[in-house]
Design an enzyme around this catalytic site. Structure first.
Site, PDB file in Angstrom:
ATOM      1  N   HIS A   1       9.305  -7.132 -46.181  1.00 45.89           N
ATOM      2  CA  HIS A   1      10.057  -6.228 -47.047  1.00 45.89           C
ATOM      3  C   HIS A   1       9.130  -5.105 -47.525  1.00 45.89           C
ATOM      4  CE1 HIS A   1      13.570  -8.988 -48.013  1.00 45.89           C
ATOM      5  NE2 HIS A   1      12.709  -9.831 -47.464  1.00 45.89           N
TER       6      HIS A   1
ATOM      7  N   ASP B   1      15.842  -9.370 -54.181  1.00 45.01           N
ATOM      8  CA  ASP B   1      16.353  -9.583 -52.840  1.00 45.01           C
ATOM      9  C   ASP B   1      17.717 -10.258 -52.989  1.00 45.01           C
ATOM     10  OD1 ASP B   1      16.957 -10.281 -50.282  1.00 45.01           O
ATOM     11  OD2 ASP B   1      15.046 -11.264 -49.848  1.00 45.01           O
TER      12      ASP B   1
END
Length: 264
Positions: free
Chosen positions: A256, A153
């Site tokens: 996510h 990320d």
């Protein structure tokens, strides 16, 4: 063949109760990179901390309940390194890497930042330290005959194609001009390759994060902030890359989605 998945789990203990365990049992990945684990290893269930068939490395943050990165590998790593030589950030649960035959794979959780706060200053300090490390990592790996793959990320949408509502977010953390320029330096100066974008040029997305607020997921109003960033030699071997988007909102186990790339 090498298949690598990266996913921000938004708290691994919670994700494990929502479907992560089943996902891990079904995945064909050789390496899985996790971010935002938010747990000490002893707080994780056995089937998550050390699942059968996997070699695991957990790098929790010194600050309990924050950040945390992990790596799961089918093959036992030749070496493990936590952090990137930063006095400030090596205990922050934001970076871990392993050496496998011919490749170093890393899990990165770059600070998210927040405009006008200390969190944004922290993000900028991290970026300032991390870029030189990426340059040094590539040189060290090349000297050892290795490629590099930094997954995670990155908390930056690089271009307008990487988030749905880019016009409304031009002054938001994650899409600030200086953040985007830094990511450009990763690609242009450090000469790494954004594997997903290289395989999906000229399209919006594919997004990998959707806010839990509103109907962002249903409307695909997302951000592409989860990247697999590779040295050119490895990037050239990328055969496909997919975002494993859940079939419906209620089947998500994180905000996510896993992002997976296959290398030949």
């Amino acid at each position: 063949m090498l298949t690598v998945t990266t996913v921000n789990v938004n708290g691994l203990r919670a994700a494990a109760k929502k479907g992560f365990v089943e996902w891990l049992a079904a995945t064909e990945a050789d390496v899985v990179c996790l971010q935002e684990v938010r747990a000490e290893p002893h707080q994780l269930p056995d089937e998550v901390r050390d699942p059968a068939g996997w070699h695991t490395v957990h790098a929790p943050a010194a600050a309990k309940g924050r950040a945390g990165v992990s790596l799961y590998s089918r093959r036992e790593p030749d070496a493990v390194r936590v952090g990137f030589g930063s006095a400030e950030f090596d205990g922050s649960g934001r970076y871990v890497e392993i050496d496998l035959p011919g490749v170093t794979v890393a899990s990165l959780y770059l600070p998210s930042g927040e405009v006008g706060t200390d969190r944004q200053d922290e993000k900028e300090r991290f970026m300032a330290e991390f870029l030189p490390y990426l340059v040094a990592l590539r040189a060290r790996a090349a000297a050892e005959g290795r490629e590099v793959l930094v997954c995670g990320d990155w908390n930056i949408a690089h271009t307008e194609a990487d988030l749905k509502n880019w016009k409304a977010n031009r002054k938001s953390a994650g899409f600030l001009p200086e953040e985007r320029a830094w990511l450009t330096r990763v690609f242009d100066e450090a000469e790494y390759v954004d594997v997903v974008r290289a395989l999906h040029p000229g399209v919006e997305g594919p997004y990998s994060w959707w806010s839990y607020r509103g109907r962002a997921f249903d409307n695909d109003s997302g951000w592409r902030i989860d990247y697999l960033v590779a040295t050119p030699g490895l990037a050239e071997r990328a055969l496909k890359a997919v975002v494993e988007r859940a079939a419906s909102h209620d089947l998500r186990w994180s905000d996510h989605a896993p992002v997976t790339a296959v290398f030949g």
